[in-house]
Scaffold this active site. Structure first.
Site, PDB file in Angstrom:
ATOM      1  N   HIS A   1     121.640  67.923  46.009  1.00 24.79           N
ATOM      2  CA  HIS A   1     121.472  67.368  48.009  1.00 24.79           C
ATOM      3  C   HIS A   1     122.744  66.691  47.978  1.00 24.79           C
ATOM      4  CE1 HIS A   1     117.567  69.168  46.213  1.00 24.79           C
ATOM      5  NE2 HIS A   1     117.510  68.073  46.413  1.00 24.79           N
TER       6      HIS A   1
ATOM      7  N   CYS B   1     111.366  68.793  42.847  1.00 24.15           N
ATOM      8  CA  CYS B   1     110.300  68.775  43.849  1.00 24.15           C
ATOM      9  C   CYS B   1     109.264  69.598  43.968  1.00 24.15           C
ATOM     10  CB  CYS B   1     110.085  67.683  45.376  1.00 24.15           C
ATOM     11  SG  CYS B   1     110.975  68.719  46.138  1.00 24.15           S
TER      12      CYS B   1
END
Length: 445
Positions: free
Chosen positions: A10, A42
């Protein structure tokens, strides 16, 4: 301007994109040793539980999409050595073992984190699985469809979600943690107790306050030995946390003791023109007003964007983090922000108090409603809010975002108690439960 970005999860992706937005003619090179970018790890537990519409949508960018934005992607390429003072990198092409050396004007370290793998006897067993990378996810998904028994080690968010999804799929699950309760670092003892009952209702064996001391392969699976008992299953899954993946550069920069790279509020490290973001870096934790290590995608995204905003000159400061997060377990929503218990606050050297309330989220004249458990934590001396948590069968997780903003702006319990929240019977009580818990805090303080 020639920029190197080491790593493309990210922080690396958002840093590269923002640099190109701020300085369109910048020459941005991203070095990634894997074949994918921007993996939303996630979502692994949700994929295991067949709640993912498409695995392709677990990536919001691809090497090809980033190339179209003018970013030069070097996939399956590893930076093997970095001289951060001279901005010189040694780079290895993992497909053909070719080595080269390049020099840059600026270097961005977004090398992420790696799973904690303690030196426990038997830890190298091929019956032990991780839950971190895309490769881990594929290996785990392929295996869990057929297994009947699994042991999950670690009762934080990762282990808690995996144990929940596997139990809902009809597997026999044992959840082990060295701490004394489920989600011990994430929620208060009261919320842990509520969630523990959910696990037990779904047949999950909870082995809390047990430290794993060894693994042993069996004829049809694996045996996990703790300091109190032994458990057997087809596989074991490690989910005990992450550490910064900074071995490449940590000895050249100021870091926390665990290797997380320290930056200033503009994301610059202790060396000029070297930046760091995401799981490789420390964050400024607003509840304690100190730097800490909190690996979260939300932190990584914002830090990566800030590197891009500040790449030419420092102009936008990092506002810090509250480590705001949420999870759903057995149709129960939990939203948290900051320090969620007095014990957690005191462990950080803060004298704190807390209050918990329970009430329906909307009026009882509605045909249906749900109970909400809400807690607020504040610093005694200043009355500054430092944490909150919310639990309900109704989705109350956005309340954690509300209190997160309050913490970031150093609001007191008195200010939150008088903040303006709407009333509409479909959605809330005349006094919103956020206001209610703040009022209870004022009354207690």
């Amino acid at each position: 301007m020639k920029v190197a970005v080491i790593g493309s999860t990210h922080a690396g992706v958002f840093a590269a994109k923002q640099i190109k937005a701020e300085v369109p003619d910048a020459e941005v090179h991203v070095f990634e040793k894997n074949q994918t970018v921007s993996f939303l790890s996630c979502g692994i537990a949700l994929w295991i539980g067949d709640h993912v519409s498409s695995t392709e949508r677990m990536f919001y960018e691809s090497p090809e999409s980033l190339e179209t934005q003018g970013i030069q992607m070097h996939m399956q390429t590893e930076v093997t050595q970095a001289d951060l003072t001279d901005k010189r990198l040694k780079i290895k092409n993992l497909t053909n073992d070719e080595m080269r050396e390049e020099q840059f004007d600026k270097i961005i370290i977004t090398s992420g984190s790696k799973a904690v793998i303690p030196p426990i006897p038997g830890i190298d067993s091929d019956k032990i699985y991780m839950s971190k990378s895309w490769d881990d996810a594929n290996r785990l998904k392929a295996q869990t469809e057929d297994v009947k028994r699994a042991i999950v080690i670690g009762a934080g968010y990762i282990g808690a979600e995996l144990a929940e999804q596997l139990s809902l799929a009809g597997k026999q699950i044992t959840l082990i943690d060295a701490l004394d309760r489920v989600l011990a670092k994430n929620v208060s003892p009261k919320l842990s107790e509520i969630i523990a009952r959910k696990y037990e209702e779904h047949g999950v064996t909870l082995a809390m306050n047990e430290k794993v001391v060894g693994f042993e392969d069996t004829a049809d699976g694996i045996r996990v030995k703790t300091d109190r008992a032994e458990y057997e299953a087809d596989i074991a899954i490690l989910g005990i946390g992450f550490i910064p993946n900074t071995d490449l550069v940590a000895d050249q920069l100021d870091t926390l003791p665990n290797g997380a790279i320290k930056t200033d509020k503009y994301m610059q490290t202790s060396l000029p023109d070297v930046y760091a973001a995401g799981d490789a870096s420390a964050v400024f934790y607003n509840p304690t007003q100190a730097y800490d290590y909190i690996p979260l995608a939300t932190n990584a995204v914002r830090q990566g964007m800030l590197i891009g905003r500040n790449i030419s000159q420092p102009k936008v400061a990092y506002p810090g983090t509250q480590a705001t997060s949420a999870v759903e377990l057995y149709e129960t929503a939990i939203g948290t922000t900051g320090l969620t218990s007095v014990a957690n606050a005191e462990a950080k050297g803060i004298s704190a108090d807390a209050v918990t309330i329970e009430e329906d989220y909307r009026p009882d004249f509605m045909l249906s409603t749900e109970r909400v458990v809400a807690s607020l934590v504040w610093e005694k001396e200043t009355r500054r809010i430092i944490g909150a948590e919310f639990l309900s069968a109704h989705d109350v997780t956005q309340a954690a975002n509300v209190v997160s903003v309050a913490i970031e702006n150093q609001m007191t319990i008195d200010q939150l108690a008088l903040s303006d929240f709407f009333f509409q019977p479909n959605f809330s009580q005349p006094i919103n439960y956020i206001s209610s818990v703040a009022m209870a805090a004022v009354a207690k303080a």
